[in-house]
Design an enzyme around this catalytic site. Structure first.
Site, short mmCIF file in Angstrom:
data_model
loop_
_atom_site.label_atom_id
_atom_site.label_comp_id
_atom_site.label_asym_id
_atom_site.label_seq_id
_atom_site.Cartn_x
_atom_site.Cartn_y
_atom_site.Cartn_z
N THR A 46 0.85 -1.19 0.00
CA THR A 46 0.00 0.00 0.00
C THR A 46 0.89 1.24 0.00
O THR A 46 2.07 1.16 0.31
CB THR A 46 -0.91 -0.05 1.25
OG1 THR A 46 -1.63 -1.28 1.24
CG2 THR A 46 -1.90 1.08 1.33
N GLU A 59 -6.97 -7.83 -3.37
CA GLU A 59 -7.66 -7.15 -2.27
C GLU A 59 -8.71 -8.01 -1.58
O GLU A 59 -9.04 -7.80 -0.41
CB GLU A 59 -8.33 -5.88 -2.80
CG GLU A 59 -8.39 -4.76 -1.80
CD GLU A 59 -6.98 -4.28 -1.45
OE1 GLU A 59 -6.66 -4.29 -0.26
OE2 GLU A 59 -6.22 -3.92 -2.37
N ASP A 109 -8.62 -9.37 1.87
CA ASP A 109 -8.95 -8.54 3.04
C ASP A 109 -10.32 -8.91 3.62
O ASP A 109 -10.70 -8.43 4.69
CB ASP A 109 -8.95 -7.04 2.67
CG ASP A 109 -7.58 -6.40 2.88
OD1 ASP A 109 -6.66 -7.09 3.33
OD2 ASP A 109 -7.44 -5.20 2.58
N SER A 113 -11.10 -2.49 4.99
CA SER A 113 -9.76 -1.96 4.81
C SER A 113 -9.27 -1.34 6.11
O SER A 113 -10.06 -0.82 6.90
CB SER A 113 -9.78 -0.90 3.71
OG SER A 113 -8.52 -0.27 3.63
N SER A 114 -7.95 -1.39 6.29
CA SER A 114 -7.35 -0.65 7.40
C SER A 114 -6.90 0.73 6.97
O SER A 114 -6.46 1.53 7.81
CB SER A 114 -6.12 -1.40 7.92
OG SER A 114 -6.46 -2.70 8.30
N GLY A 134 0.64 -0.22 5.35
CA GLY A 134 1.10 -1.09 6.43
C GLY A 134 0.10 -2.13 6.91
O GLY A 134 0.16 -2.54 8.06
N GLY A 135 -0.84 -2.55 6.05
CA GLY A 135 -1.80 -3.57 6.48
C GLY A 135 -2.58 -3.08 7.68
O GLY A 135 -2.85 -1.88 7.82
#
Ligand code: GLY
Length: 614
Positions: free
Chosen positions: A423, A462, A465, A489-490, A512-513
């Site tokens: 990301t 994606e 996720d 999503s984070s 960063g996840g």
């Protein structure tokens, strides 16, 4: 003009939890602290000016761009220097990032964009999240025997690919805010792709990483192997890599708008890439052609004298970020705290917020998500009382029970899904004072490794996720896969306003996840609460407290001391190095912008000053 045929959901409402107590300003932190100094209240630091370029023009003003690659920042500055809007600059920069930083994001992926309009002093968000195929269902990542597909298989499978949203997001945001000509926004990306761009050390390192290489299929799929591993060797730092297909697609998008991506050849090519190879997926060209951007309400939580605004679900930003700040505030106020207490408050606020986020956040268009309730002051007042001992396990709270006496916690099963870093984040302010906070992704490094040769880009993974295990004890989890649903999503692109005046204060965000939430919150507390400069806040050790273990970055100033403090206090601490944050921050300091680029990546933050030509 871009294609404007996308279905667009227009539901704009700036929800604010309102201003909270006024701060008592004190304590200026001038030098980068060796341990995370955490002064209790906001100060006005003596900010060192960020590198700036003086550009003589008929225009006047200051602007700034911060992103993960200098060529992307340069593309943004060119647009800003010609009087472009922050949205224009973000599009130009991201089109470059998709080429030079393909490990992190690109046009085969998605993004969330938060836009501050300085004229109306309002915030608007665009959800360009990838979307599951029409035929998807909760068993997307289940094997025939009902077991859950292992992560690596799912990651590299065609099932992980969602319909990409980045180009549709460009078009929608440009249609609403663009000042520059759409056709001018892709020139840098096209030129770099046509003439070749210099490979950076980070791109090389990821391609050469043996563990990653063993898991990824990049070098055994013909198109991507030739592109990334010419002569069977990973691209080397300094190599010049051209990408004629990407150059042609940039030119076509510049001329024909987003339809160059969403109609005709590219959707067909995406379908073929998804359906080829092992574990094919069922995303169709039609799923890509009918992709719809969603404009969502900007949601702002209250923190001290600020409104903290981020992207609503399926992004976690507008919930998790204000929750951490609001819980932190409640933990430290009214008590004498030293810096260890403040560190523990940051950790415990995260543990509570992550537990709620894991349980409730999902695509609000598919499931009931109590995202406004989770940041209600009344809920935070109750939730802070759930603060628990370091060796205990966090459980989700129940905003239904607190706010209306109607429990909602059992509506969903406990989620177990994880997400990996792949990301990038851009922060931009233009000469008019408008701002963009944009986080874009292909999910894991190099997405699904599926290469669309016709456009010279990688497809995302994606959909991993989503919760790959959709039911826990028979109960569906909120973030289970489903037809046309968007995975949680984070990503937390954030814009901070002064609660009284709605003037811009700060722009921040990170890749960063699921650590994105902790990384971003760190910069907000650093600048707004602990009186740090933007760079000092970025340089703080990354401390991530999701679940039972607290991950502490020890390779930076203050990291080992923080780890030791937490261990002594009884937390289960994992010492880590090589954090994946890529924070790009802009803080408004009177007349100028103070920026920061994360030293853990390769980017820069540059302010330009426009002076009228003599
Ligand atoms: N793929 C990273 C995120 O959306 O959180």
């Amino acid at each position: 003009m871009p294609d404007s045929t996308f279905k667009r959901t227009l539901q704009y409402l700036l929800a604010s939890a309102g201003a909270l107590a006024l701060c008592a300003c004190a304590n200026v932190a001038e030098d980068a602290p060796t341990t995370p100094e955490m002064p209790q209240r906001i100060a006005t630091p003596t900010a060192k000016p960020t590198p700036e370029q003086i550009i003589g023009k008929t225009l006047t003003g200051r602007a700034m761009a911060a992103a993960a690659d200098s060529r992307a920042v340069d593309a943004a500055l060119k647009v800003l220097g010609n009087g472009g809007h922050a949205v224009d600059a973000a599009i130009a920069a991201h089109a470059v990032l998709g080429l030079v930083e393909p490990q992190s994001s690109g046009i085969g992926g998605g993004a969330f964009m938060v836009v501050y309009d300085a004229t109306t002093k309002t915030v608007k968000t665009y959800d360009g999240r990838e979307t599951a195929p029409l035929v998807a269902h909760e068993g997307l990542f289940l094997n025939k025997d009902g077991s859950t597909m292992d992560y690596v298989t799912a990651w590299q499978s065609g099932r992980s690919v969602g319909a990409p949203g980045a180009v549709a997001l460009y078009a929608a945001a440009h249609e609403d805010f663009g000042k520059a000509k759409w056709s001018d926004l892709f020139a840098d990306a096209e030129k770099l792709a046509r003439n070749g761009f210099e490979v950076t050390p980070r791109l090389h390192e990821l391609l050469a990483n043996e563990r990653l290489r063993a898991a990824m299929r990049l070098d055994d799929r013909p198109g991507s192997a030739n592109y990334f591993y010419p002569k069977d060797l990973p691209l080397q730092p300094g190599d010049i890599r051209d990408n004629p297909a990407y150059a042609d697609l940039m030119a076509a998008i510049a001329t024909d708008g987003a339809s160059a991506f969403y109609k005709g050849l590219i959707p067909q090519a995406i379908e073929s890439a998804v359906r080829s190879g092992e574990v094919p997926g069922r995303l169709t060209a039609d799923d890509v052609e009918t992709y719809a951007i969603v404009e969502r309400d900007a949601i702002c939580g209250g923190f001290r004298t600020y409104k903290v605004c981020s992207a609503p679900p399926p992004s976690s930003g507008s919930t998790a970020i204000p929750m951490i700040l609001g819980l932190y505030e409640r933990m430290v106020d009214g008590t004498e705290t030293n810096k260890d207490d403040r560190l523990k408050a940051f950790v415990d606020a995260q543990r509570l917020a992550y537990a709620d986020r894991d349980h409730y956040i999902a695509d609000q268009d598919h499931v009931m998500v109590p995202y406004k309730e989770l940041i209600e002051p009344e809920y935070l007042d109750a939730r802070v009382k759930d603060r628990f001992a370091p060796d205990e396990t966090a459980t989700a709270g129940d905003p239904g029970a607190v706010l209306s006496g109607k429990p909602i916690i059992d509506m969903w099963g406990r989620d177990t899904s994880d997400d990996k870093p792949g990301t990038t984040h851009l922060s931009i302010v233009d000469i008019y004072g408008n701002a963009v906070s944009m986080t874009a992704t292909v999910e894991s490094a190099f997405g699904s490794s599926r290469w669309v040769a016709e456009g010279g880009f990688l497809l995302n993974n994606e959909l991993t996720d989503f919760a790959r295990t959709p039911r826990i004890n028979g109960k569906l989890v909120a973030n289970a896969p489903s037809s046309l649903k968007r995975p949680r999503s984070s990503m937390s692109p954030t814009i901070v306003l002064d609660a009284d005046t709605d003037e811009l204060v700060m722009v921040t965000g990170s890749p960063g996840g699921n650590s994105i939430i902790a990384y971003t919150a760190k910069t907000l507390l650093g600048v707004l609460e602990w009186g740090m400069s933007a760079q000092q806040s970025v340089d703080l050790p990354n401390i991530i407290a999701r679940g039972d273990t607290v991950n502490v970055e020890i390779g930076v100033d203050g990291g080992q001391a923080s780890a030791d403090t937490l261990k002594t206090a009884g937390y289960s601490v994992k010492e880590r190095e090589g954090e994946n944050s890529g924070l790009h921050v802009i803080v408004v300091r009177g007349e100028h912008y103070e920026g920061a680029a994360d030293k853990r990546r390769e980017g820069k933050a540059v302010e330009i000053v426009m002076t009228p030509a003599e």
